[in-house]
Structure formats: structure tokens, C-alpha cells
Design a protein around this motif. Structure first.
Motif, mmCIF file in Angstrom:
data_model
loop_
_atom_site.group_PDB
_atom_site.id
_atom_site.type_symbol
_atom_site.label_atom_id
_atom_site.label_comp_id
_atom_site.label_asym_id
_atom_site.label_seq_id
_atom_site.Cartn_x
_atom_site.Cartn_y
_atom_site.Cartn_z
ATOM 1 N N VAL A 198 -2.462 -48.491 -12.104
ATOM 2 C CA VAL A 198 -1.754 -49.484 -12.901
ATOM 3 C C VAL A 198 -1.731 -50.812 -12.167
ATOM 4 N N HIS A 199 -2.038 -51.873 -12.895
ATOM 5 C CA HIS A 199 -1.931 -53.229 -12.347
ATOM 6 C C HIS A 199 -0.986 -54.008 -13.253
ATOM 7 N N GLY A 200 0.225 -54.267 -12.743
ATOM 8 C CA GLY A 200 1.233 -54.884 -13.587
ATOM 9 C C GLY A 200 1.626 -53.920 -14.689
ATOM 10 N N ALA A 201 1.459 -54.353 -15.936
ATOM 11 C CA ALA A 201 1.768 -53.500 -17.079
ATOM 12 C C ALA A 201 0.510 -52.863 -17.667
ATOM 13 N N ASN A 202 -0.620 -53.100 -17.023
ATOM 14 C CA ASN A 202 -1.895 -52.638 -17.572
ATOM 15 C C ASN A 202 -2.427 -51.428 -16.807
ATOM 16 N N ILE A 203 -2.958 -50.457 -17.555
ATOM 17 C CA ILE A 203 -3.612 -49.297 -16.957
ATOM 18 C C ILE A 203 -5.079 -49.640 -16.709
ATOM 19 N N ILE A 204 -5.499 -49.454 -15.466
ATOM 20 C CA ILE A 204 -6.893 -49.716 -15.101
ATOM 21 C C ILE A 204 -7.702 -48.448 -15.360
ATOM 22 N N SER A 244 -6.402 -39.711 -15.806
ATOM 23 C CA SER A 244 -7.036 -40.194 -17.025
ATOM 24 C C SER A 244 -7.214 -39.006 -17.959
#
Length: 470
Positions: free
Chosen positions: A212-218, A273
């Protein structure tokens, strides 16, 4: 009353069983009242060789517990007749008859949403509303009434932000119950402290989440080519496993007074994932022991693996030392356990086997299983119809136990029967013992409507089939 399977009885009332009861009584038959409100059990006294019936009703928290029993009689048939009469009489009693007086708090409806629809986890919404997941719901509901919410947020997180983690904990709870452990509910740390006839164990649940980067899933890296998959398993996933395991290690659970002298086990599941756990088992093994294996042949020409020591795993700017069990403080961790089966699909399959209605849906399970052929270089492929007569499955099936060769308190294999046990020495020599049927990974497909007849015709055989990879 109607006779039911042991699996169904265990799914509904097995959590009330004292592991020591097996020393004095043998369970021989299980029953359920037609309306499902009362359960029955016939036991044989091991000393006197006579029989008695026991009745189980819902306590104030809706948990099935022992409430009354028949006299001991000289035959199983007489005990069955006496139990049938007892259950008939109990059907006329008010619900309060079965209350125990030691219940604390009110029963919880685990499937009444505590959040707005947009905040609910997608998989929770499936269990709560979709008919194809009713078997999972049916088997989870009685289980969760026994799972003590020592942290106070289990239900809220189960519905929203930590569904995977809570399903993993429920799976471990089911395994421990199936293996005959009585659980200590006085301590929230570690997640499970259990005692059985074979000894005690402490387990801390660990999960691998997405990056996770911030609120985003990488998203994970691509695995379309052989080279990409090799890099994914050699470095990316070992780092993913290493991060939560190392974080748990820093908490020093072994210093807790309540588990002094007890083997400590980390139970890890890969939710990094969708579907990742189907592929990542080898990455966990590589990270734990710090060895990879080069394909070769022994002096007799049989396929073998030459151990190669790994020093580190590198992905981008991240570098993690390999060999979790090589970390000095890891000597306090007796083993790491893992499985690809701690998912909602497992609960759905077990729900079907326990007699919870799946409607007109057929479940087809496809996966790989250990090949017993000494010359085999690949696992066998299997396909099974979960709803078919002859299909069976247990909670512990497919569980892998990776023993720490440097453990201060080694884990006795007898504590976790039915699992595969793996050992690796300082030279990388690998030895394993596994049950006859030990799935490595599987997927479950739901088939409904007109497709059921076609799938059955194509399957055309026993409940489970095997074949070698081409």
C-alpha cells in the motif's frame, strides 16, 4: 430425531467438547432434532462398556452446550431410544432451560452489518447475501459464537477492514478445535493458547497483505513469463513474507508469562493479492530456511535437488536477509505453519460437508496434491466434486508445518496430526512427512443451473480423480 454426521455435530456443537472426555467415553452416534434446536450424542463408557445419550441445547449466547442426559444402558439401541424420548421432552421446554448461568454478554448477530454498504468488505457481502455462500455462513455462525473477541473489534473488522485476517483466525480456531485443543480465553496475546492430550501450543496469526502506498494498493509485479514468476517467487514474495514475520518477532511473545515453556508457532497466510497463495508456498519455504534447490540427479539417476544457500532477497531498493530461522531471536519460534486453504472457499466446502444447504449449486475443486511416486518431479493434479458421496475433507488437510531446527522449544509433531511436517538442517537437507492426500493448492468453482448436469456428465466418475501433469 435424525442421525447426522460427526462433521455436522462438530460444526455446531464440537466447540463445547472437553478434550479429556475421550479418555472416559467414546462417541458412537450423533443426532439432531427435526427443527435443529437440540442435538444428541450417544457415548460408550470405556470402562463399563455401557451407553448413554446426551442432549445439547442453546445457552443464552446461542452456543450448543450439554444440558441433560439419559441413564447408562446396556446397549446402543436402548440408549438411542432413551435419547429420542429425552429430545422429544426437551422440545417442550422453554429456551431458558438450556441456559447455563455463566454466560456473559448478549449473543451477537455476526452478519448484521455494522457499517454502510460501501464500507463492507466485498467477501463479507458475499457471505451475508449470496445463496452460493450459505454453506460458509452456516458453518461460520455457530463457530463465531464460541470465538472469544478478546480484542473487542473482531466482528467490526470481520465485516470491513480485516476480513482476510479474521477468516484466517477463524480457520486456525477450527483447526485447533478439530485437533482436540481446549483454548485459553483469559489472554488476548498471543492469539491462541491451547492444551490437548498431547501437550500445549501457542499460536500467533500472521497475514501478508497487499503493498500500500498512501490510500492506494500497489499491484504485484507481473508473473506472465517463466522469468517473471521466478523473480516473484525468489525475491518479491520472500520479502513480503519476511516483513510481517520479522515484525511479529520484535513483539517477543515468548516473554509472556502465560506461554512460558510452551512451543510458540507463527501461523502465516498470504493475502497479498487475489489468488497469490496458490503460487507462493515455495517462496515461504525459501525465506524460512534460506535455501533454494538446483535440479539434479542422485547416484541412482533419480531426480534430486542440490541445496544452495541464499544470503538475501532483493527487490528494487528493498533488501532482506534470507533465512528467518537463522535470526538469533527466532530460536524462540518453534515452527511456522501455513496453508493455501485458509479462505472463504474452505469454509464453503466444509459447510457443504456439514450439511448446510448449497441449493442447486455444485462445487468443483481442482488443485495439486503430493505425488507419492519417488520418481515424481511434479505433483499430481486432482479434481473433485465436493457435493458428491465419497468426498471428504478436514480442517487440518493441506496444513504445512515448518519446524525450526534451532528452536529452544521444539514442536512435537504429534501436536498437529494430519498436517505435513517439514524439516531442513544446516546443510539444506530437506525431509518431509505428509498424509496420503496432501493438497498443495486448489481452487473451487461454483456451478449452478443447467451447467450442473453438463459438469457431472464430463466428470463421470468417483468423487475425486487424479492424473499426472503432461
Amino acid at each position: 430425531m435424525k442421525e447426522i454426521t460427526e462433521l455436522r455435530f462438530n460444526a455446531i456443537a464440537g466447540y463445547a467438547r472437553d478434550p479429556r472426555a475421550v479418555l472416559t467415553g467414546e462417541e458412537v452416534a450423533y443426532y439432531e432434532a427435526e427443527d435443529g434446536s437440540i442435538l444428541g450424542l450417544i457415548i460408550r463408557d470405556r470402562t463399563d462398556d455401557d451407553f448413554a445419550g446426551m442432549a445439547f441445547g442453546r445457552d443464552a449466547k446461542l452456543r450448543f452446550r450439554w444440558t441433560s442426559m439419559t441413564d447408562f444402558l446396556d446397549s446402543q439401541e436402548k440408549a438411542r431410544d432413551a435419547l429420542a424420548e429425552l429430545l422429544t421432552n426437551l422440545l417442550g421446554e422453554p429456551p431458558e432451560f438450556h441456559h447455563q448461568g455463566d454466560e456473559k454478554g448478549a449473543p451477537v448477530d455476526f452478519f448484521t452489518p455494522l457499517h454502510l454498504p460501501e464500507a463492507l468488505h466485498p467477501d463479507f457481502r458475499k457471505i451475508a447475501s449470496e445463496s452460493v455462500f450459505f454453506p460458509a455462513r452456516g458453518i461460520i455462525e455457530p463457530m463465531m459464537r464460541w470465538h472469544e473477541d478478546l480484542d473487542g473489534n473482531f466482528v467490526e473488522q470481520f465485516q470491513s477492514t480485516a476480513f482476510d485476517q479474521r477468516i484466517w483466525e477463524l480457520y486456525l480456531f477450527a483447526v485447533l478445535t478439530e485437533l482436540g485443543f481446549a483454548l485459553d480465553t483469559a489472554h488476548a496475546i498471543p492469539d491462541f493458547i491451547g492444551g490437548s492430550l498431547f501437550g500445549s501450543i501457542a499460536i500467533e496469526a500472521v497475514t501478508v497483505g497487499p503493498t500500500v502506498h498512501g490510500a492506494n494498493i500497489i499491484p504485484p509485479p507481473p508473473t506472465d513469463t517463466e522469468q517473471q514468476m521466478e523473480a516473484y517467487l525468489s525475491d518479491y514474495m520472500p520479502i513480503k513474507f519476511g516483513s510481517p514475520l520479522f515484525s511479529k518477532l520484535k513483539k517477543k511473545y515468548w516473554e509472556k508469562e502465560q506461554i512460558a515453556g510452551v512451543p510458540l508457532v507463527f501461523a502465516i497466510a498470504d493475502f497479498s493479492s487475489p489468488g497469490s497463495m496458490v503460487h507462493s508456498r515455495s517462496a515461504l519455504e525459501r525465506y524460512l530456511y534460506g535455501y533454494s534447490y538446483e535440479a539434479t540427479h542422485d547416484e541412482q539417476g533419480k531426480a534430486a535437488g542440490k541445496p544452495i544457500k541464499i544470503t538475501e532477497h532483493r527487490w528494487g531498493d528493498k533488501v532482506v536477509p534470507s533465512g528467518f530461522f537463522d535470526i538469533p531471536e527466532a530460536q524462540h519460534v518453534s515452527a511456522v505453519i501455513s496453508t493455501t486453504a485458509g479462505t472463504i472457499s474452505k469454509f464453503n466446502r466444509m459447510g457443504v460437508l456439514a450439511g448446510f444447504d448449497a441449493g442447486d449449486v455444485m462445487m468443483m475443486r481442482t488443485g495439486t496434491v503430493v505425488d507419492r511416486d519417488p520418481a515424481a518431479t511434479f505433483p499430481l493434479v486432482f479434481k473433485a466434486i465436493v457435493n458428491a458421496d465419497g468426498y471428504s475433507e478436514s480442517w487440518v488437510e493441506g496444513l504445512n508445518v515448518y519446524h525450526n531446527p534451532r528452536a529452544v522449544i521444539p514442536l512435537d509433531e504429534d501436536l498437529i496430526p494430519g498436517a505435513a511436517h517439514h524439516h531442513c538442517d544446516d546443510e539444506g537437507n530437506w525431509t518431509s512427512t505428509a498424509p496420503e492426500f496432501h493438497p498443495l493448492a486448489s481452487t473451487t468453482e461454483m456451478i449452478g443451473g443447467a451447467d450442473v448436469a453438463q459438469a457431472l456428465a464430463e466428470f463421470n466418475g468417483p468423487a475425486i480423480k487424479f492424473w499426472k501433469k503432461p
